[in-house]
Motif scaffolding. Sequence first.
Motif, PDB file in Angstrom:
ATOM      1  N   ILE A 173       0.840  -1.204   0.000  1.00  0.00           N
ATOM      2  CA  ILE A 173       0.000   0.000   0.000  1.00  0.00           C
ATOM      3  C   ILE A 173       0.873   1.251   0.000  1.00  0.00           C
ATOM      4  CG2 ILE A 173      -1.614   1.373   1.402  1.00  0.00           C
ATOM      5  CD1 ILE A 173      -2.873  -1.382   2.226  1.00  0.00           C
ATOM      6  N   VAL A 174       1.873   1.272   0.868  1.00  0.00           N
ATOM      7  CA  VAL A 174       2.784   2.422   0.935  1.00  0.00           C
ATOM      8  C   VAL A 174       3.528   2.586  -0.392  1.00  0.00           C
ATOM      9  CG1 VAL A 174       4.886   3.291   2.036  1.00  0.00           C
ATOM     10  CG2 VAL A 174       3.019   2.418   3.436  1.00  0.00           C
ATOM     11  N   ASP A 175       3.987   1.482  -0.970  1.00  0.00           N
ATOM     12  CA  ASP A 175       4.678   1.550  -2.267  1.00  0.00           C
ATOM     13  C   ASP A 175       3.766   2.152  -3.333  1.00  0.00           C
ATOM     14  OD1 ASP A 175       6.974   0.431  -1.193  1.00  0.00           O
ATOM     15  OD2 ASP A 175       6.606  -1.574  -2.018  1.00  0.00           O
ATOM     16  N   ARG A 176       2.489   1.764  -3.322  1.00  0.00           N
ATOM     17  CA  ARG A 176       1.535   2.294  -4.303  1.00  0.00           C
ATOM     18  C   ARG A 176       1.316   3.787  -4.092  1.00  0.00           C
ATOM     19  NH1 ARG A 176      -0.389   3.264  -9.014  1.00  0.00           N
ATOM     20  NH2 ARG A 176      -2.620   3.629  -9.053  1.00  0.00           N
ATOM     21  N   ILE A 177       1.221   4.211  -2.847  1.00  0.00           N
ATOM     22  CA  ILE A 177       1.045   5.642  -2.564  1.00  0.00           C
ATOM     23  C   ILE A 177       2.274   6.415  -3.050  1.00  0.00           C
ATOM     24  CG2 ILE A 177       0.782   7.394  -0.753  1.00  0.00           C
ATOM     25  CD1 ILE A 177      -0.848   5.224   0.822  1.00  0.00           C
ATOM     26  N   TYR A 178       3.465   5.906  -2.764  1.00  0.00           N
ATOM     27  CA  TYR A 178       4.695   6.552  -3.251  1.00  0.00           C
ATOM     28  C   TYR A 178       4.697   6.634  -4.776  1.00  0.00           C
ATOM     29  CZ  TYR A 178       7.548   7.034   0.988  1.00  0.00           C
ATOM     30  OH  TYR A 178       8.057   7.429   2.196  1.00  0.00           O
ATOM     31  N   GLU A 179       4.265   5.549  -5.414  1.00  0.00           N
ATOM     32  CA  GLU A 179       4.206   5.490  -6.875  1.00  0.00           C
ATOM     33  C   GLU A 179       3.306   6.606  -7.419  1.00  0.00           C
ATOM     34  OE1 GLU A 179       2.072   2.098  -9.114  1.00  0.00           O
ATOM     35  OE2 GLU A 179       3.970   1.246  -8.412  1.00  0.00           O
ATOM     36  N   ILE A 180       2.147   6.768  -6.821  1.00  0.00           N
ATOM     37  CA  ILE A 180       1.200   7.805  -7.252  1.00  0.00           C
ATOM     38  C   ILE A 180       1.793   9.194  -7.002  1.00  0.00           C
ATOM     39  CG2 ILE A 180      -1.074   8.837  -6.890  1.00  0.00           C
ATOM     40  CD1 ILE A 180      -1.991   5.971  -5.995  1.00  0.00           C
ATOM     41  N   LEU A 181       2.375   9.385  -5.832  1.00  0.00           N
ATOM     42  CA  LEU A 181       2.982  10.684  -5.520  1.00  0.00           C
ATOM     43  C   LEU A 181       4.060  11.032  -6.546  1.00  0.00           C
ATOM     44  CD1 LEU A 181       3.310  10.479  -1.613  1.00  0.00           C
ATOM     45  CD2 LEU A 181       1.723  11.921  -2.922  1.00  0.00           C
ATOM     46  N   GLN A 182       4.932  10.077  -6.851  1.00  0.00           N
ATOM     47  CA  GLN A 182       6.001  10.324  -7.824  1.00  0.00           C
ATOM     48  C   GLN A 182       5.436  10.648  -9.202  1.00  0.00           C
ATOM     49  OE1 GLN A 182       8.638   6.888  -7.551  1.00  0.00           O
ATOM     50  NE2 GLN A 182      10.159   8.181  -6.570  1.00  0.00           N
ATOM     51  N   ALA A 183       4.440   9.873  -9.626  1.00  0.00           N
ATOM     52  CA  ALA A 183       3.843  10.089 -10.949  1.00  0.00           C
ATOM     53  C   ALA A 183       3.221  11.473 -11.060  1.00  0.00           C
ATOM     54  CB  ALA A 183       2.801   9.006 -11.228  1.00  0.00           C
ATOM     55  N   LYS A 184       2.731  11.999  -9.959  1.00  0.00           N
ATOM     56  CA  LYS A 184       2.073  13.306  -9.962  1.00  0.00           C
ATOM     57  C   LYS A 184       3.022  14.439  -9.551  1.00  0.00           C
ATOM     58  CE  LYS A 184      -2.579  11.579  -9.269  1.00  0.00           C
ATOM     59  NZ  LYS A 184      -3.336  12.280 -10.284  1.00  0.00           N
ATOM     60  N   GLY A 185       4.287  14.087  -9.282  1.00  0.00           N
ATOM     61  CA  GLY A 185       5.250  15.101  -8.876  1.00  0.00           C
ATOM     62  C   GLY A 185       4.959  15.686  -7.510  1.00  0.00           C
ATOM     63  N   LEU A 186       4.376  14.873  -6.622  1.00  0.00           N
ATOM     64  CA  LEU A 186       4.005  15.333  -5.282  1.00  0.00           C
ATOM     65  C   LEU A 186       4.928  14.728  -4.228  1.00  0.00           C
ATOM     66  CD1 LEU A 186       0.134  14.887  -5.590  1.00  0.00           C
ATOM     67  CD2 LEU A 186       1.423  17.020  -5.802  1.00  0.00           C
ATOM     68  N   ARG A 187       4.887  15.331  -3.043  1.00  0.00           N
ATOM     69  CA  ARG A 187       5.644  14.829  -1.889  1.00  0.00           C
ATOM     70  C   ARG A 187       4.670  14.496  -0.763  1.00  0.00           C
ATOM     71  NH1 ARG A 187       8.832  20.154  -1.108  1.00  0.00           N
ATOM     72  NH2 ARG A 187       6.678  20.707  -1.308  1.00  0.00           N
ATOM     73  N   GLN A 188       5.198  13.881   0.283  1.00  0.00           N
ATOM     74  CA  GLN A 188       4.363  13.572   1.453  1.00  0.00           C
ATOM     75  C   GLN A 188       3.735  14.842   2.013  1.00  0.00           C
ATOM     76  OE1 GLN A 188       6.048  11.139   4.558  1.00  0.00           O
ATOM     77  NE2 GLN A 188       7.227   9.949   3.080  1.00  0.00           N
ATOM     78  N   LYS A 189       4.480  15.919   1.976  1.00  0.00           N
ATOM     79  CA  LYS A 189       3.976  17.203   2.475  1.00  0.00           C
ATOM     80  C   LYS A 189       2.733  17.620   1.694  1.00  0.00           C
ATOM     81  CE  LYS A 189       5.472  21.946   3.306  1.00  0.00           C
ATOM     82  NZ  LYS A 189       6.600  22.869   3.296  1.00  0.00           N
ATOM     83  N   ASP A 190       2.756  17.396   0.380  1.00  0.00           N
ATOM     84  CA  ASP A 190       1.598  17.734  -0.454  1.00  0.00           C
ATOM     85  C   ASP A 190       0.395  16.864  -0.092  1.00  0.00           C
ATOM     86  OD1 ASP A 190       3.119  19.629  -1.979  1.00  0.00           O
ATOM     87  OD2 ASP A 190       3.992  17.941  -3.079  1.00  0.00           O
ATOM     88  N   LEU A 191       0.652  15.569   0.141  1.00  0.00           N
ATOM     89  CA  LEU A 191      -0.426  14.662   0.536  1.00  0.00           C
ATOM     90  C   LEU A 191      -1.026  15.114   1.871  1.00  0.00           C
ATOM     91  CD1 LEU A 191      -2.154  12.148   0.135  1.00  0.00           C
ATOM     92  CD2 LEU A 191      -0.302  10.802   1.154  1.00  0.00           C
ATOM     93  N   ALA A 192      -0.174  15.510   2.798  1.00  0.00           N
ATOM     94  CA  ALA A 192      -0.652  16.003   4.096  1.00  0.00           C
ATOM     95  C   ALA A 192      -1.579  17.203   3.899  1.00  0.00           C
ATOM     96  CB  ALA A 192       0.528  16.377   4.989  1.00  0.00           C
ATOM     97  N   GLN A 193      -1.190  18.128   3.045  1.00  0.00           N
ATOM     98  CA  GLN A 193      -2.026  19.300   2.791  1.00  0.00           C
ATOM     99  C   GLN A 193      -3.348  18.915   2.135  1.00  0.00           C
ATOM    100  OE1 GLN A 193       0.632  21.787   0.516  1.00  0.00           O
ATOM    101  NE2 GLN A 193       1.460  22.774   2.346  1.00  0.00           N
ATOM    102  N   LEU A 194      -3.299  17.974   1.187  1.00  0.00           N
ATOM    103  CA  LEU A 194      -4.520  17.534   0.508  1.00  0.00           C
ATOM    104  C   LEU A 194      -5.504  16.881   1.479  1.00  0.00           C
ATOM    105  CD1 LEU A 194      -2.967  16.012  -2.737  1.00  0.00           C
ATOM    106  CD2 LEU A 194      -4.462  18.026  -2.612  1.00  0.00           C
ATOM    107  N   LEU A 195      -4.960  16.189   2.481  1.00  0.00           N
ATOM    108  CA  LEU A 195      -5.798  15.482   3.443  1.00  0.00           C
ATOM    109  C   LEU A 195      -6.112  16.300   4.691  1.00  0.00           C
ATOM    110  CD1 LEU A 195      -4.086  11.977   3.252  1.00  0.00           C
ATOM    111  CD2 LEU A 195      -6.318  12.608   2.324  1.00  0.00           C
ATOM    112  N   GLY A 196      -5.499  17.475   4.815  1.00  0.00           N
ATOM    113  CA  GLY A 196      -5.698  18.286   6.013  1.00  0.00           C
ATOM    114  C   GLY A 196      -5.041  17.667   7.238  1.00  0.00           C
ATOM    115  N   LYS A 197      -3.924  16.990   7.030  1.00  0.00           N
ATOM    116  CA  LYS A 197      -3.187  16.316   8.110  1.00  0.00           C
ATOM    117  C   LYS A 197      -1.832  16.974   8.293  1.00  0.00           C
ATOM    118  CE  LYS A 197      -6.098  12.759   8.430  1.00  0.00           C
ATOM    119  NZ  LYS A 197      -6.876  12.496   9.603  1.00  0.00           N
ATOM    120  N   LYS A 198      -1.185  16.659   9.402  1.00  0.00           N
ATOM    121  CA  LYS A 198       0.173  17.128   9.637  1.00  0.00           C
ATOM    122  C   LYS A 198       1.139  16.214   8.875  1.00  0.00           C
ATOM    123  CE  LYS A 198      -0.818  18.996  14.155  1.00  0.00           C
ATOM    124  NZ  LYS A 198      -0.304  20.271  14.476  1.00  0.00           N
ATOM    125  N   GLU A 199       2.215  16.790   8.407  1.00  0.00           N
ATOM    126  CA  GLU A 199       3.211  16.020   7.655  1.00  0.00           C
ATOM    127  C   GLU A 199       3.768  14.866   8.492  1.00  0.00           C
ATOM    128  OE1 GLU A 199       7.239  16.709   4.986  1.00  0.00           O
ATOM    129  OE2 GLU A 199       6.310  18.430   5.967  1.00  0.00           O
TER     130      GLU A 199
END
Length: 114
Positions: A28-54
Motif C-alpha cells: 500500500i505504501v509503495d503504491r502511494i509513493y508510486e502515485i505521488l512520484q507520478a504526480k510530482g508530489l511529496r508527502q507534504k503535499d499529501l498532508a495538505q490535501l488530506l488536512g493532516k500534519k506532515e
Amino acid sequence: MKRSSIIEARRMQVNPEVRQRVDLSFQIVDRIYEILQAKGLRQKDLAQLLGKKEAEISKWMRGTHNFTIDTLVSIEHALGAPILQVVHTKAFVDAYDYQPMMVSEPLEAPTPDK
C-alpha cells in the motif's frame, strides 16, 4: 530492492498471517509513493490535501501503519488514483455480474440490475 539474507531468514520465522499483513501494508505504501512520484508530489503535499500534519503522513508511510478503509478512500480521492485492487473468484464474479477491476481503472461501484 536487495534483501539481506539474515533479515529474510528472520522474516520467514514470523507467523504467516502477520507477514502477510506487513507485506500488504508495504505494498500500500509503495503504491502511494508510486502515485505521488507520478504526480510530482511529496508527502507534504499529501498532508495538505488530506488536512493532516506532515508528521502523521510520515508515520503512515513507514509501512507499518494499519490503514483503515476510510483512510485509503480519502487518500484515493485526494490523489485521484486508486490504491487497492479487489480480486474476486470467477464464481463470485458470475453470481453478482461484477467486472474484474485493474489498478489503473477508476473505481466505480457496481449498479444492481433492475
